[in-house]
Design an enzyme around this catalytic site. Sequence first.
Site, PDB file in Angstrom:
ATOM      1  N   HIS A  34       0.903  -1.010   0.042  1.00 42.39           N
ATOM      2  CA  HIS A  34      -0.026   0.066  -0.077  1.00 42.39           C
ATOM      3  C   HIS A  34       0.918   1.387  -0.130  1.00 42.39           C
ATOM      4  O   HIS A  34       2.274   1.210  -0.064  1.00 42.39           O
ATOM      5  CB  HIS A  34      -0.863  -0.090   1.062  1.00 42.39           C
ATOM      6  CG  HIS A  34      -0.351  -0.075   2.409  1.00 42.39           C
ATOM      7  ND1 HIS A  34       0.309   0.980   3.170  1.00 42.39           N
ATOM      8  CD2 HIS A  34      -0.661  -0.944   3.477  1.00 42.39           C
ATOM      9  CE1 HIS A  34       0.730   0.870   4.214  1.00 42.39           C
ATOM     10  NE2 HIS A  34       0.418  -0.574   4.454  1.00 42.39           N
ATOM     11  N   HIS A  88       4.058   1.674   2.169  1.00 42.75           N
ATOM     12  CA  HIS A  88       5.395   1.018   1.536  1.00 42.75           C
ATOM     13  C   HIS A  88       5.864   1.833   0.703  1.00 42.75           C
ATOM     14  O   HIS A  88       7.098   1.620   0.596  1.00 42.75           O
ATOM     15  CB  HIS A  88       4.829  -0.582   1.270  1.00 42.75           C
ATOM     16  CG  HIS A  88       4.258  -1.295   2.244  1.00 42.75           C
ATOM     17  ND1 HIS A  88       3.014  -1.968   1.984  1.00 42.75           N
ATOM     18  CD2 HIS A  88       4.478  -1.585   3.543  1.00 42.75           C
ATOM     19  CE1 HIS A  88       2.622  -2.374   2.806  1.00 42.75           C
ATOM     20  NE2 HIS A  88       3.372  -2.246   3.988  1.00 42.75           N
ATOM     21  N   CYS A 108       1.620  -9.634  21.239  1.00 49.31           N
ATOM     22  CA  CYS A 108       0.571  -9.442  19.917  1.00 49.31           C
ATOM     23  C   CYS A 108       1.149  -9.996  18.464  1.00 49.31           C
ATOM     24  O   CYS A 108       2.052  -9.930  18.117  1.00 49.31           O
ATOM     25  CB  CYS A 108       0.433  -7.893  19.609  1.00 49.31           C
ATOM     26  SG  CYS A 108      -0.638  -7.629  18.284  1.00 49.31           S
ATOM     27  N   CYS A 112       1.595  -7.890  15.537  1.00 47.31           N
ATOM     28  CA  CYS A 112       2.936  -6.897  15.393  1.00 47.31           C
ATOM     29  C   CYS A 112       4.149  -7.982  15.637  1.00 47.31           C
ATOM     30  O   CYS A 112       5.205  -7.278  15.495  1.00 47.31           O
ATOM     31  CB  CYS A 112       2.938  -6.120  16.982  1.00 47.31           C
ATOM     32  SG  CYS A 112       1.986  -4.840  17.233  1.00 47.31           S
ATOM     33  N   CYS A 169      -3.907  -4.708  22.257  1.00 48.75           N
ATOM     34  CA  CYS A 169      -2.701  -4.071  21.667  1.00 48.75           C
ATOM     35  C   CYS A 169      -2.909  -2.595  21.205  1.00 48.75           C
ATOM     36  O   CYS A 169      -4.075  -2.252  20.898  1.00 48.75           O
ATOM     37  CB  CYS A 169      -2.558  -5.059  20.575  1.00 48.75           C
ATOM     38  SG  CYS A 169      -1.411  -4.148  19.171  1.00 48.75           S
ATOM     39  N   HIS A 211      -3.105  -2.453  17.301  1.00 48.75           N
ATOM     40  CA  HIS A 211      -4.227  -3.395  16.488  1.00 48.75           C
ATOM     41  C   HIS A 211      -5.454  -3.567  17.250  1.00 48.75           C
ATOM     42  O   HIS A 211      -6.359  -4.224  16.762  1.00 48.75           O
ATOM     43  CB  HIS A 211      -3.661  -4.819  16.214  1.00 48.75           C
ATOM     44  CG  HIS A 211      -2.640  -4.751  15.257  1.00 48.75           C
ATOM     45  ND1 HIS A 211      -1.131  -4.824  15.471  1.00 48.75           N
ATOM     46  CD2 HIS A 211      -2.512  -4.647  13.895  1.00 48.75           C
ATOM     47  CE1 HIS A 211      -0.391  -4.637  14.535  1.00 48.75           C
ATOM     48  NE2 HIS A 211      -1.234  -4.589  13.452  1.00 48.75           N
ATOM     49  N   LYS A 242      -3.394   5.891  11.209  1.00 48.75           N
ATOM     50  CA  LYS A 242      -2.444   5.319  10.160  1.00 48.75           C
ATOM     51  C   LYS A 242      -2.887   4.662   9.216  1.00 48.75           C
ATOM     52  O   LYS A 242      -3.793   3.581   9.476  1.00 48.75           O
ATOM     53  CB  LYS A 242      -1.584   4.461  11.322  1.00 48.75           C
ATOM     54  CG  LYS A 242      -0.254   3.761  10.214  1.00 48.75           C
ATOM     55  CD  LYS A 242       0.316   2.695  10.986  1.00 48.75           C
ATOM     56  CE  LYS A 242       1.311   2.014  10.345  1.00 48.75           C
ATOM     57  NZ  LYS A 242       1.756   0.761  10.840  1.00 48.75           N
ATOM     58  N   LYS A 284      -3.463  -1.983   6.314  1.00 53.55           N
ATOM     59  CA  LYS A 284      -4.240  -2.999   5.734  1.00 53.55           C
ATOM     60  C   LYS A 284      -5.024  -3.245   6.942  1.00 53.55           C
ATOM     61  O   LYS A 284      -6.457  -3.585   6.384  1.00 53.55           O
ATOM     62  CB  LYS A 284      -3.554  -4.218   5.394  1.00 53.55           C
ATOM     63  CG  LYS A 284      -4.347  -5.078   4.431  1.00 53.55           C
ATOM     64  CD  LYS A 284      -4.519  -4.612   3.141  1.00 53.55           C
ATOM     65  CE  LYS A 284      -5.665  -5.670   2.340  1.00 53.55           C
ATOM     66  NZ  LYS A 284      -6.024  -5.057   1.177  1.00 53.55           N
TER      67      LYS A 284
HETATM   68  N1  MSP Z   1       8.575  -6.218   8.353  1.00 54.57           N
HETATM   69  C1  MSP Z   1       8.700  -5.270   9.278  1.00 54.57           C
HETATM   70  C2  MSP Z   1       9.823  -4.376   9.007  1.00 54.57           C
HETATM   71  C3  MSP Z   1      11.109  -5.112   9.268  1.00 54.57           C
HETATM   72  S1  MSP Z   1      12.517  -4.220   8.794  1.00 54.57           S
HETATM   73  C4  MSP Z   1      13.894  -5.136   9.347  1.00 54.57           C
HETATM   74  C5  MSP Z   1       7.465  -4.099   8.931  1.00 54.57           C
HETATM   75  N2  MSP Z   1       6.918  -4.452   7.902  1.00 54.57           N
HETATM   76  S2  MSP Z   1       5.653  -3.567   7.152  1.00 54.57           S
HETATM   77  O1  MSP Z   1       5.213  -4.124   6.165  1.00 54.57           O
HETATM   78  O2  MSP Z   1       4.556  -3.475   8.298  1.00 54.57           O
HETATM   79  O3  MSP Z   1       6.152  -2.242   6.947  1.00 54.57           O
HETATM   80  C6  MSP Z   1       6.565  -1.338   8.062  1.00 54.57           C
HETATM   81  C7  MSP Z   1       6.900   0.045   7.020  1.00 54.57           C
HETATM   82  O4  MSP Z   1       6.226   0.455   6.111  1.00 54.57           O
HETATM   83  C8  MSP Z   1       6.905   1.067   8.257  1.00 54.57           C
HETATM   84  O5  MSP Z   1       7.975   1.316   8.934  1.00 54.57           O
HETATM   85  C9  MSP Z   1       6.806   2.288   7.371  1.00 54.57           C
HETATM   86  O6  MSP Z   1       8.249   2.396   6.728  1.00 54.57           O
HETATM   87  C10 MSP Z   1       6.016   1.787   6.170  1.00 54.57           C
HETATM   88  N3  MSP Z   1       4.575   2.105   6.372  1.00 54.57           N
HETATM   89  C11 MSP Z   1       3.544   1.523   6.424  1.00 54.57           C
HETATM   90  N4  MSP Z   1       2.512   2.209   6.662  1.00 54.57           N
HETATM   91  C12 MSP Z   1       2.641   3.443   6.490  1.00 54.57           C
HETATM   92  C13 MSP Z   1       2.177   4.718   6.731  1.00 54.57           C
HETATM   93  N5  MSP Z   1       0.682   4.764   6.986  1.00 54.57           N
HETATM   94  N6  MSP Z   1       2.854   5.873   6.380  1.00 54.57           N
HETATM   95  C14 MSP Z   1       4.015   5.946   6.317  1.00 54.57           C
HETATM   96  N7  MSP Z   1       4.566   4.642   6.115  1.00 54.57           N
HETATM   97  C15 MSP Z   1       4.234   3.578   6.554  1.00 54.57           C
HETATM   98  O7  MSP Z   1       7.035  -3.677   9.859  1.00 54.57           O
END
Ligand code: MSP
Length: 501
Positions: A17, A20, A125, A128, A143, A146, A295, A298
């Site tokens: 999304h 990412h 959790c 998380c 949590c 979540h 935030k 998904k």
């Molecule tokens: N897999 C772990 C990260 C491991 S790194 C060694 C993780 N993955 S995640 O798919 O949840 O992606 C997290 C990252 O996506 C966040 O740290 C951020 O960089 C980005 N974002 C996810 N949602 C976001 C927003 N709504 N806004 C900005 N960035 C966001 O955590």
Amino acid sequence: MSFYVTTPIYYVNAAPHLGHAYSTIGADILARHQRQRGEDVFFLTGTDEHGEPVALAADNEGVTPRELADRNAARFQELMPRINASNDFFIRTSDPEHHAKVQEILTRVKDNGHVYEGTYEGWYCPRCADFKTDAELEDGNRCPIHHIELTRETEDNWFFRLSTFEEPLKRLYEERPDFVMPRHRYNEALSFIRGGLQDVSLTRAKIRWGVEVPWDPEQVFYVWFDALLNYYTALSYAREGEDLVDRFWPATFHVIGKDILKFHCVFWPAMLMAADLPLPEHVFVHGYLLMDGEKMSKSLGNVLDPFEVMDRFGTDALRFYCFRDVTFGQDGSVSTTQFEARYETELANELGNLASRTTNMVARYRDGFVPEVELDAALAASFEGLPEEVAGLLDRADITPALEAIWQRVRRLNAYVADTEPWQLAKDDSRAGELDRALASLIEGVRVIAVLLHPYLPDTVEKLQAALGTDEVEYAAAGFGARRLERVEKVEPLFPRFAPA
Ligand code: MSP
């Protein structure tokens, strides 16, 4: 000099999304900018495929974790070219080379005396993949992220002696005030450390989907340690037959979201110290893109699909908007309305019109030949120091202020058009010299803007440069007056009106 930048690796329990895309584009802007400056750049992104969130999602869908991982990793791999990410490698933590390296490094951590056997009891959790203290829980043992009810878990695990790194981490933060950026995130991490560190589970017993613990095959490594190590392991196998570790380690920037600060700013440096490995130079922590104040994720269901956005507005519009409306490093709201407004006023009207008016006038009044005359001194003065300013800001990952500095010059050029009124000059033969100077100065300004905007708007700059008859994006070309274009063509519309949804 070498410059190594990473993104978080993304969970494969959901489709990509905008969040990412955001982290990835941010890192991409830094990578492209440093390449312009001739640095030896390595840019890494990828997917985090182990652990409970993925295992649970797979269960829910009635597929194996590997099937789910393969399917969703492919979607993240597809995202990268779509957002024009220039990553040099895409790591998947299910790669066998990653497994082997994780086992090697964590065995060293154990051999160094930082691992012991113990029993974990506490809140966990699964979404998380993180343990929670009593203080962190919401009412009803929920949590805080979540909002799901948590259970208390008891498990025999191997523990990492995080507590023994409290003092070394404090020293690190004292000695390196830019280890974590921006400053408010540095303060947050430091106060977490000062609050006291407890040992953490290094392994999990109940999960099968992960990297097996070599000295206890009944267990797998806790997904966060396996995941963090990707930044290091990737360098050992990204290029076949070549080990890039000496060339690129330690990393220059880990770009992450604020949700994973504790892992990157506390666990990760401690783990590297325990493994006798050098620490990264900076962790840059960005904020959340918010929709309706929550935030975007998904699990909350309010997802702005980057694919849809790009279909409608183009990749560069997405790249631009993310860093224009919300300061990188801070939280901020995004919306389709704001998106459309920025597209129209700034991209289409300010940049698009500047490019088309300028090239148009040279085509019309000078047959496309750029007059060889002295450039306007006042305009030149307003570009003075710009490349250095932008470079200085981007060295600190200040992506939004750097873009603002460039955009001020876009506006300056538009004001110059309005002031000089070349179409009036063109009516009067005695003012041909003034017209020459205005046109040459404008073209030079647009050329410089193109070089500086390359990391932000790579596609647009390519189109614009095609009309300018150049493809040079090296930073040496970023100074006003540094190059002289000979002949330009009318540029095609850079930001056409978008089709209504
Ligand atoms: N897999 C772990 C990260 C491991 S790194 C060694 C993780 N993955 S995640 O798919 O949840 O992606 C997290 C990252 O996506 C966040 O740290 C951020 O960089 C980005 N974002 C996810 N949602 C976001 C927003 N709504 N806004 C900005 N960035 C966001 O955590």
